[in-house]
Design an enzyme around this catalytic site. Structure first.
Site, PDB file in Angstrom:
ATOM      1  CB  CYS A   1      -2.346  16.561   8.807  1.00 13.40           C
ATOM      2  SG  CYS A   1      -2.808  14.008   8.054  1.00 13.40           S
TER       3      CYS A   1
ATOM      4  CE  LYS B   1      -2.369   3.130   3.417  1.00 10.76           C
ATOM      5  NZ  LYS B   1      -3.042   2.364   4.835  1.00 10.76           N
TER       6      LYS B   1
ATOM      7  CG  ASP C   1       3.065   1.419   9.973  1.00 13.25           C
ATOM      8  OD1 ASP C   1       2.775   2.485  10.532  1.00 13.25           O
ATOM      9  OD2 ASP C   1       3.225   1.618   8.650  1.00 13.25           O
TER      10      ASP C   1
END
Length: 416
Positions: A115, A22, A305
């Site tokens: 954001c 991704k 992550d």
């Protein structure tokens, strides 16, 4: 996918095919804006973030056909201000800015994904483009950017390592006049893949994968074909699934070299690991994991992550383990849900301390983000009883067919 039923006491064994990355596919899709040539991109994962990116491109005038392999023609772009209702859904939409500026000299976008300047380093993107000669006005949460003529190559010293800003500057510099050097650049494999893609189209980029990237600007890019790299975070997540459940797994169509730090930690936890050209085999049968001390860091360090997944591993390990988060703030929200399941975790500043227990218990838990969703589902697989994981809509942003893939290796997960 809002809520999942997860049956516990599972040992996860078998084979998993890893999807395309991704974090490489998203920026590569936006990089197609840079050229009028026809492009073919393979190994695109089927994710909501990808689908939103495709809708954004189509809105701009890009023609797209295909599914896992996409044929893209960006020669007819005629809109330079994407709609808020799409921009607001993914942070990655910031990557539209550099290519539009480089090719057309103008772009207007809303701040991506809700954001705020400073919370995630969007300011690093804007500073980099300003140094390349762009004029940027920020008003009412909207970025209005333009440049007279071409962007100008420049030596840019990044004040902080940022994957996203490195991508923005590198993409914009491909069509700039003269040469650009990005110093203190991010080194992630996704950066290397994006540079490889751009070079396929005729860009002149060297040094991707190191802290110094040199881009010699060209007048225009052409068409080309590219295959997106495998998703290293998906790979790592499935490896942890097998390790935490004391199972064994083989991940196919992956890249072991991209997971050196993760594999080292899994080996330290007691797993037996073998690797080949495009596969990784992990065996933790009959062994409770050993606790680990981990500190996240930019690549080639331990990936942020993966810290939630390893917090789960530490929660059921032998001993006391720690995880220190150095990349992002507020990334320990998921720990309160693991605590609901019996985990013994304490938070001290940017570090969590996990006191390993033999078994988690089932609960009704709520995921706060993409990696938390995956972690809580894995926790449910190994806990005693039935766990309900809520707010799993995050999951389809970054994991392709995650429940289905887990079910193939022994899980029992149902959408409620």
């Amino acid at each position: 996918m809002e809520k999942l039923y997860v049956e516990g006491n599972k040992i996860l064994n078998g084979h998993v095919i890893i999807s395309g990355s991704k974090n490489a596919a998203l920026p590569i899709l936006f990089m197609t804006i840079l050229t009028e040539g026809k492009i073919k991109i393979g190994n695109i994962p089927n994710l909501t973030d990808i689908n939103i990116a495709l809708k954004l491109l189509v809105y701009l005038g890009v023609k797209i056909t295909g599914n896992e392999t996409l044929c893209i023609d960006a020669s007819s772009i005629n809109i330079f201000c994407p709609p808020y209702n799409l921009i607001n859904k993914i942070r990655a939409s910031i990557w539209i800015l550099g290519p539009l500026l480089a090719r057309f000299g103008k772009a207007k976008i809303f701040l991506p994904g809700g954001c705020k300047i400073g919370s995630r380093p969007i300011d690093l993107h804007l500073n980099g483009l300003t140094q390349l000669g762009a004029t940027i006005n920020l008003k009412n949460n909207c970025i209005d950017a333009y440049v007279k003529g071409r962007l100008q190559g420049k030596y840019i010293l990044m004040e902080k390592i940022s994957v996203g800003a490195t991508i923005t500057i590198m993409s914009a510099a491909t069509l700039a006049k003269g040469s650009t050097i990005i110093d203190n650049a991010a080194c992630e494999p996704e950066i290397v893949d994006i540079a490889k893609f751009l070079n396929t189209l005729g860009a002149d980029i060297i040094g991707a994968g190191s802290n110094k990237i040199c881009i010699k600007g060209v007048l225009k890019l052409t068409g080309g074909t590219h295959q997106v790299i495998p998703d290293r975070i998906e790979t790592g997540t499935f490896l942890v699934a097998a390790a935490a459940s004391q199972g064994h797994i083989t991940c196919h169509k992956t890249e072991p070299k991209h997971l050196t730090n993760v594999l080292m930690k899994l080996t330290e936890a007691g797993a037996k690991i073998k690797t080949g050209k495009d596969w990784i085999k992990l065996d933790m049968r009959g062994k409770r994991p050993k606790s680990l001390n981990i500190c996240t860091a930019p690549y080639p360090g331990f990936p942020t992550d993966m810290q939630a997944q390893f917090a789960l591993l530490n929660s059921i390990s032998k001993g006391i383990g720690t995880i220190t988060e150095t990349i992002f703030e507020n990334r320990f929200i998921y720990t309160s849900e693991l605590i609901r399941m019996g985990a013994k975790i304490k938070i001290k500043n940017n570090t969590i301390i996990c006191y390993g227990i033999p078994k988690l218990i089932s609960s009704n838990v709520f995921s706060s983000d993409l990696r938390a969703s995956a972690t809580l589902i894995l926790a449910g697989c190994i806990a005693a009883g039935i766990t309900i994981v809520n707010h799993t809509y995050h999951l389809v942003r970054g994991y392709e067919s995650f429940p289905k893939k887990l079910n193939k290796i022994g899980a029992n997960i149902k959408i409620i």
